[in-house]
Design a protein around this motif. Structure first.
Motif, PDB file in Angstrom:
ATOM      1  N   SER A 157       0.838  -1.206   0.000  1.00 20.86           N
ATOM      2  CA  SER A 157       0.000   0.000   0.000  1.00 20.86           C
ATOM      3  C   SER A 157       0.872   1.254   0.000  1.00 20.86           C
ATOM      4  O   SER A 157       0.539   2.247  -0.645  1.00 20.86           O
ATOM      5  N   TRP A 158       1.999   1.223   0.696  1.00 21.98           N
ATOM      6  CA  TRP A 158       2.930   2.365   0.703  1.00 21.98           C
ATOM      7  C   TRP A 158       3.451   2.624  -0.716  1.00 21.98           C
ATOM      8  O   TRP A 158       3.452   3.756  -1.192  1.00 21.98           O
ATOM      9  N   LEU A 159       3.889   1.557  -1.385  1.00 20.02           N
ATOM     10  CA  LEU A 159       4.446   1.707  -2.729  1.00 20.02           C
ATOM     11  C   LEU A 159       3.418   2.226  -3.735  1.00 20.02           C
ATOM     12  O   LEU A 159       3.767   2.981  -4.643  1.00 20.02           O
ATOM     13  N   ILE A 160       2.185   1.827  -3.587  1.00 19.87           N
ATOM     14  CA  ILE A 160       1.150   2.231  -4.528  1.00 19.87           C
ATOM     15  C   ILE A 160       0.619   3.629  -4.203  1.00 19.87           C
ATOM     16  O   ILE A 160       0.447   4.467  -5.095  1.00 19.87           O
ATOM     17  N   LEU A 161       0.372   3.903  -2.939  1.00 19.78           N
ATOM     18  CA  LEU A 161      -0.333   5.127  -2.575  1.00 19.78           C
ATOM     19  C   LEU A 161       0.542   6.346  -2.355  1.00 19.78           C
ATOM     20  O   LEU A 161       0.072   7.470  -2.491  1.00 19.78           O
ATOM     21  N   GLN A 182       1.175  11.992  -2.858  1.00 19.08           N
ATOM     22  CA  GLN A 182       2.079  13.137  -2.974  1.00 19.08           C
ATOM     23  C   GLN A 182       1.707  14.011  -4.160  1.00 19.08           C
ATOM     24  O   GLN A 182       1.763  15.233  -4.078  1.00 19.08           O
ATOM     25  N   ARG A 183       1.288  13.385  -5.233  1.00 19.14           N
ATOM     26  CA  ARG A 183       0.910  14.158  -6.424  1.00 19.14           C
ATOM     27  C   ARG A 183      -0.321  15.016  -6.156  1.00 19.14           C
ATOM     28  O   ARG A 183      -0.368  16.175  -6.563  1.00 19.14           O
ATOM     29  N   PHE A 184      -1.320  14.455  -5.496  1.00 14.48           N
ATOM     30  CA  PHE A 184      -2.559  15.197  -5.275  1.00 14.48           C
ATOM     31  C   PHE A 184      -2.507  16.120  -4.061  1.00 14.48           C
ATOM     32  O   PHE A 184      -3.292  17.050  -3.966  1.00 14.48           O
ATOM     33  N   ALA A 185      -1.592  15.866  -3.135  1.00 16.15           N
ATOM     34  CA  ALA A 185      -1.513  16.691  -1.932  1.00 16.15           C
ATOM     35  C   ALA A 185      -0.569  17.873  -2.102  1.00 16.15           C
ATOM     36  O   ALA A 185      -0.541  18.762  -1.253  1.00 16.15           O
ATOM     37  N   ARG A 186       0.167  17.894  -3.172  1.00 20.27           N
ATOM     38  CA  ARG A 186       1.115  18.980  -3.412  1.00 20.27           C
ATOM     39  C   ARG A 186       0.370  20.309  -3.547  1.00 20.27           C
ATOM     40  O   ARG A 186      -0.734  20.359  -4.079  1.00 20.27           O
ATOM     41  N   GLN A 187       0.972  21.380  -3.062  1.00 20.15           N
ATOM     42  CA  GLN A 187       0.431  22.735  -3.128  1.00 20.15           C
ATOM     43  C   GLN A 187      -0.876  22.893  -2.345  1.00 20.15           C
ATOM     44  O   GLN A 187      -1.707  23.729  -2.661  1.00 20.15           O
ATOM     45  N   ARG A 188      -1.064  22.094  -1.322  1.00 19.92           N
ATOM     46  CA  ARG A 188      -2.218  22.207  -0.438  1.00 19.92           C
ATOM     47  C   ARG A 188      -1.722  22.641   0.936  1.00 19.92           C
ATOM     48  O   ARG A 188      -0.547  22.494   1.261  1.00 19.92           O
ATOM     49  N   PRO A 189      -2.635  23.143   1.768  1.00 18.05           N
ATOM     50  CA  PRO A 189      -2.223  23.482   3.142  1.00 18.05           C
ATOM     51  C   PRO A 189      -1.766  22.236   3.905  1.00 18.05           C
ATOM     52  O   PRO A 189      -2.121  21.107   3.555  1.00 18.05           O
ATOM     53  N   THR A 190      -0.999  22.457   4.951  1.00 14.93           N
ATOM     54  CA  THR A 190      -0.455  21.338   5.727  1.00 14.93           C
ATOM     55  C   THR A 190      -1.555  20.448   6.287  1.00 14.93           C
ATOM     56  O   THR A 190      -1.431  19.227   6.292  1.00 14.93           O
ATOM     57  N   SER A 191      -2.650  21.035   6.739  1.00 11.49           N
ATOM     58  CA  SER A 191      -3.749  20.233   7.292  1.00 11.49           C
ATOM     59  C   SER A 191      -4.380  19.354   6.223  1.00 11.49           C
ATOM     60  O   SER A 191      -4.745  18.196   6.490  1.00 11.49           O
ATOM     61  N   ALA A 192      -4.497  19.852   5.011  1.00 13.50           N
ATOM     62  CA  ALA A 192      -5.056  19.041   3.925  1.00 13.50           C
ATOM     63  C   ALA A 192      -4.100  17.923   3.535  1.00 13.50           C
ATOM     64  O   ALA A 192      -4.531  16.799   3.234  1.00 13.50           O
ATOM     65  N   ARG A 193      -2.791  18.216   3.534  1.00 14.91           N
ATOM     66  CA  ARG A 193      -1.809  17.160   3.233  1.00 14.91           C
ATOM     67  C   ARG A 193      -1.838  16.087   4.311  1.00 14.91           C
ATOM     68  O   ARG A 193      -1.770  14.893   4.010  1.00 14.91           O
ATOM     69  N   VAL A 238       3.662   9.372  10.930  1.00 12.62           N
ATOM     70  CA  VAL A 238       4.120   9.377   9.539  1.00 12.62           C
ATOM     71  C   VAL A 238       3.323  10.383   8.719  1.00 12.62           C
ATOM     72  O   VAL A 238       3.894  11.109   7.890  1.00 12.62           O
ATOM     73  N   SER A 239       2.028  10.471   8.939  1.00 17.25           N
ATOM     74  CA  SER A 239       1.208  11.437   8.208  1.00 17.25           C
ATOM     75  C   SER A 239       1.621  12.868   8.538  1.00 17.25           C
ATOM     76  O   SER A 239       1.691  13.721   7.649  1.00 17.25           O
ATOM     77  N   ALA A 240       1.909  13.134   9.811  1.00 16.47           N
ATOM     78  CA  ALA A 240       2.364  14.469  10.203  1.00 16.47           C
ATOM     79  C   ALA A 240       3.717  14.784   9.568  1.00 16.47           C
ATOM     80  O   ALA A 240       3.930  15.894   9.058  1.00 16.47           O
ATOM     81  N   TYR A 241       4.620  13.826   9.571  1.00 14.50           N
ATOM     82  CA  TYR A 241       5.937  14.030   8.971  1.00 14.50           C
ATOM     83  C   TYR A 241       5.816  14.291   7.467  1.00 14.50           C
ATOM     84  O   TYR A 241       6.430  15.217   6.927  1.00 14.50           O
ATOM     85  N   LEU A 242       5.034  13.471   6.778  1.00 14.41           N
ATOM     86  CA  LEU A 242       4.885  13.624   5.343  1.00 14.41           C
ATOM     87  C   LEU A 242       4.165  14.926   4.988  1.00 14.41           C
ATOM     88  O   LEU A 242       4.463  15.539   3.961  1.00 14.41           O
ATOM     89  N   ALA A 243       3.226  15.342   5.806  1.00 16.29           N
ATOM     90  CA  ALA A 243       2.513  16.593   5.546  1.00 16.29           C
ATOM     91  C   ALA A 243       3.454  17.779   5.649  1.00 16.29           C
ATOM     92  O   ALA A 243       3.358  18.734   4.865  1.00 16.29           O
ATOM     93  N   ARG A 244       4.371  17.753   6.590  1.00 15.08           N
ATOM     94  CA  ARG A 244       5.337  18.860   6.738  1.00 15.08           C
ATOM     95  C   ARG A 244       6.405  18.810   5.653  1.00 15.08           C
ATOM     96  O   ARG A 244       6.896  19.835   5.223  1.00 15.08           O
ATOM     97  N   ARG A 245       6.770  17.610   5.231  1.00 12.73           N
ATOM     98  CA  ARG A 245       7.856  17.447   4.263  1.00 12.73           C
ATOM     99  C   ARG A 245       7.419  17.729   2.831  1.00 12.73           C
ATOM    100  O   ARG A 245       8.166  18.294   2.051  1.00 12.73           O
ATOM    101  N   ALA A 246       6.218  17.337   2.452  1.00 14.08           N
ATOM    102  CA  ALA A 246       5.750  17.442   1.073  1.00 14.08           C
ATOM    103  C   ALA A 246       5.166  18.809   0.787  1.00 14.08           C
ATOM    104  O   ALA A 246       3.971  19.035   0.897  1.00 14.08           O
ATOM    105  N   ARG A 247       6.011  19.742   0.412  1.00 14.18           N
ATOM    106  CA  ARG A 247       5.520  21.105   0.123  1.00 14.18           C
ATOM    107  C   ARG A 247       5.650  21.420  -1.310  1.00 14.18           C
ATOM    108  O   ARG A 247       6.295  21.098  -2.112  1.00 14.18           O
TER     109      ARG A 247
END
Length: 137
Positions: free
Chosen positions: A34-38, A43-54, A128-137
């Motif tokens: 699931s990690w490899l697929i999702l 990341q593609r769809f969450a890019r350029q969104r607010p941190t809470s949305a990511r 992990v979700s919090a880390y990825l939300a902060r990292r993926a900007r």
């Protein structure tokens, strides 16, 4: 997810199960696939969104995807075990047997298997979700 399942089994019954290896593999590959697929999709769809949305996107995608992939692998293990008693491949009876075997396996996973994700899997998912939300900007 494999570590979460092992920890939950240890807390529940001290790892007293004859299927520890198989359960570990199912939970490991459920989380890994699931990690490899999702991850690329999220990341593609969450890019350029607010941190809470990511955070919400990663949390939702990883939680639903991990549960779905692990349930699918659990169902395929059931299918492999019961296939010797099923009708020949491609027949209408085989299709019904495949569907109902899969449905019963997913139901059993929902009742017995989801608890192995708690409480450590939920903690890891949140971190992990919090880390990825902060990292993926």
């Amino acid at each position: 997810m494999a570590a979460s399942a092992i920890a939950a089994l240890y807390l529940r019954n001290g790892l007293l199960t004859s299927h520890l290896g198989a359960l570990t593999l199912v939970y490991f590959f459920g989380g890994a696939l699931s990690w490899l697929i999702l991850m690329p999709l999220t990341q593609r769809f969450a890019r350029q969104r607010p941190t809470s949305a990511r955070f919400a996107a990663f949390f939702l995608a990883l939680s639903i995807g991990t549960v779905a992939m692990t349930a699918f692998l659990f169902a395929m293990d059931y299918r492999w075990f019961y296939s010797r008693w099923h009708a020949p491949f491609g027949s209408l009876t085989w299709i019904f047997q495949l569907l109902f075997t899969g449905a019963s396996a997913v139901y059993q996973f929902a009742v017995l298997g989801l608890t192995l994700f708690l409480p450590f899997g939920l903690l890891c998912l949140t971190a992990v979700s919090a880390y990825l939300a902060r990292r993926a900007r």
